[in-house]
Scaffold this motif. Sequence first.
Motif, PDB file in Angstrom:
ATOM      1  N   GLU A 101      30.333  57.778  55.728  1.00 28.29           N
ATOM      2  CA  GLU A 101      29.556  58.076  54.565  1.00 28.29           C
ATOM      3  C   GLU A 101      29.986  59.196  53.743  1.00 28.29           C
ATOM      4  O   GLU A 101      29.567  60.311  53.758  1.00 28.29           O
ATOM      5  CB  GLU A 101      28.122  58.315  55.132  1.00 28.29           C
ATOM      6  N   PRO A 102      30.559  58.605  52.512  1.00 30.16           N
ATOM      7  CA  PRO A 102      31.012  59.582  51.638  1.00 30.16           C
ATOM      8  C   PRO A 102      29.566  60.276  50.924  1.00 30.16           C
ATOM      9  O   PRO A 102      28.852  59.599  50.911  1.00 30.16           O
ATOM     10  CB  PRO A 102      31.850  58.616  50.529  1.00 30.16           C
ATOM     11  N   TYR A 103      29.896  61.593  50.494  1.00 32.44           N
ATOM     12  CA  TYR A 103      28.786  62.303  49.848  1.00 32.44           C
ATOM     13  C   TYR A 103      29.093  63.089  48.776  1.00 32.44           C
ATOM     14  O   TYR A 103      30.450  63.473  48.629  1.00 32.44           O
ATOM     15  CB  TYR A 103      28.110  62.986  50.847  1.00 32.44           C
ATOM     16  N   ASP A 104      28.191  63.573  47.909  1.00 34.07           N
ATOM     17  CA  ASP A 104      28.714  64.441  46.769  1.00 34.07           C
ATOM     18  C   ASP A 104      28.489  65.834  46.961  1.00 34.07           C
ATOM     19  O   ASP A 104      27.387  65.948  47.601  1.00 34.07           O
ATOM     20  CB  ASP A 104      27.830  63.930  45.298  1.00 34.07           C
ATOM     21  N   ALA A 105      29.250  66.496  46.715  1.00 28.49           N
ATOM     22  CA  ALA A 105      28.976  68.005  47.057  1.00 28.49           C
ATOM     23  C   ALA A 105      29.646  68.810  45.555  1.00 28.49           C
ATOM     24  O   ALA A 105      30.759  68.414  45.233  1.00 28.49           O
ATOM     25  CB  ALA A 105      30.004  68.615  48.170  1.00 28.49           C
ATOM     26  N   GLU A 106      28.417  69.921  45.316  1.00 27.03           N
ATOM     27  CA  GLU A 106      28.842  70.372  44.089  1.00 27.03           C
ATOM     28  C   GLU A 106      29.870  71.819  44.512  1.00 27.03           C
ATOM     29  O   GLU A 106      30.408  72.281  43.853  1.00 27.03           O
ATOM     30  CB  GLU A 106      27.434  70.846  43.571  1.00 27.03           C
ATOM     31  N   ARG A 107      29.680  72.083  45.655  1.00 27.55           N
ATOM     32  CA  ARG A 107      30.134  73.212  46.577  1.00 27.55           C
ATOM     33  C   ARG A 107      31.018  72.487  47.630  1.00 27.55           C
ATOM     34  O   ARG A 107      30.587  71.888  48.277  1.00 27.55           O
ATOM     35  CB  ARG A 107      29.397  74.380  46.715  1.00 27.55           C
TER      36      ARG A 107
END
Length: 467
Positions: free
Chosen positions: A264-270
């Motif tokens: 499950e790829p996810y978005d990370a701002e950091r």
Amino acid sequence: MSERSWALLGVASLSLLAAGCGAERGGEPAAPDTWGEPTAALDTNPDPEVVEVDLEAREVEKTYLEGTTTTVWSYNGTVPGPLIEANLGDTLIVHFKNSLPEETTIHWHGIRVPNEMDGVMAVQAPIAPGETFTYRFTLRDAGFYWFHPHVMEPEQIQKGLFGLIRVRGPNEPEADDERIVVLGDVLLNEDGSFNEELDDDMIMMGREGNVVLVNGRTMPALEVRPGALTRLRIVNVANGRFFNLALPGHAFRVIGTDGGLIPEPYDAERLLISPGERYDVLLMAQGEPGTELTLMNEPYERGHHTGHADPMPLATVRIGQGPGLSGRALPETGPAIERLPGGPAEATITFDEQYVDGKLMFLIDGKAFPDVPPIEVESGSVHIYDLKNDAEMDHPFHLHGFFFQVLARDGVPVAEEELANKDTVILPQRSTVRIVTRFDAPGMWMYHCHILEHTEGGMMGEIHVAP
Ligand code: C2O
Ligand code: CU
Ligand code: CU
């Protein structure tokens, strides 16, 4: 100025001096691009399923600070060392020669190797100066790994002994470009030589250098094509520094970590990366051709007020002129991985530090290596442990020989998207991380904090896996 105050001023002032530097002399020529991609190791075996490389540890001169040279320890003459490229299932044969003045070994961080290939003192005699050793094993997992010595780690790794392994599998995501990002730092004197003194802060927190490096360079520039999807394989090879990456206005689509791609790829701002950890991310840089973005290291509180540091520029991301690409879609799913069973922990392993006879020691269950009682398990068995960090600082926990999965943090089950095969995980200060592992290979395996000064200070134990 005293050595100490000079070192305190260090990061900013030295980084300015260092701008644009990072080339070796007397080694292999650095790659011509400004990003400083590691050089691919030469495969000398014609069999497509065997990767055979020569690797020599030797001293070489490198320029980190303008007008000075630093005698670094390298694999094959470059820092970072070479990139070994292979496919899932390949056999890797490494003919290693130690041309350093000190004994060493190679440990294959994150790779599931047979025990006798793990490069630790318990399974192999250190390789003396002038001696050779052949490492040979099958690559059982696609992913991005690194290798480094497992003797005198704090000294040998900061001097430059680290290299990369990229193993490709059948499920690689589509990307327009793929780059490698080796994050690290060095602590240098004004004349370019290594400052090997440890002050109290460094003993406590692990040594942080005063020159911060990406691919062995200060402020390199990554050129991306407009609209292109760029895959970044990122590793933190620093002794003690954590990196907390941010690219203003952008998120990283995380598609993998230590042990390969995640479902499950996810978005990370950091993107917080402790020593030893890897992340595999996709980035689509937004902006007009010519736009320059700055990859930043944002402060992170890993204990003892480290969170008050200033944000630090690491690299430039430049959107190139070329024709715009039509824009591939970011992947929403990744390949499935086997989920290991959950449940209650059978034991708690406690990490803490304490002054013993006036000396700061890093302890596991109250003991320092080699006095930490070994964990005894049987081959093929699955075990759940609570890793309890009683310290007022984070410890990145690393396990040799096996991946583990994080089940819970402070009793709260982790989010679905956190299902991943890890070999290194941050144990945040004063918290408990529950993990599950299948110990499927017999032998004597190490686990330790990957802040190398903490490993040295005793925070290491053994797992005996009976056949
Ligand atoms: Cu990368 Cu025992 O370590
Ligand atoms: Cu390791
Ligand atoms: Cu630690």
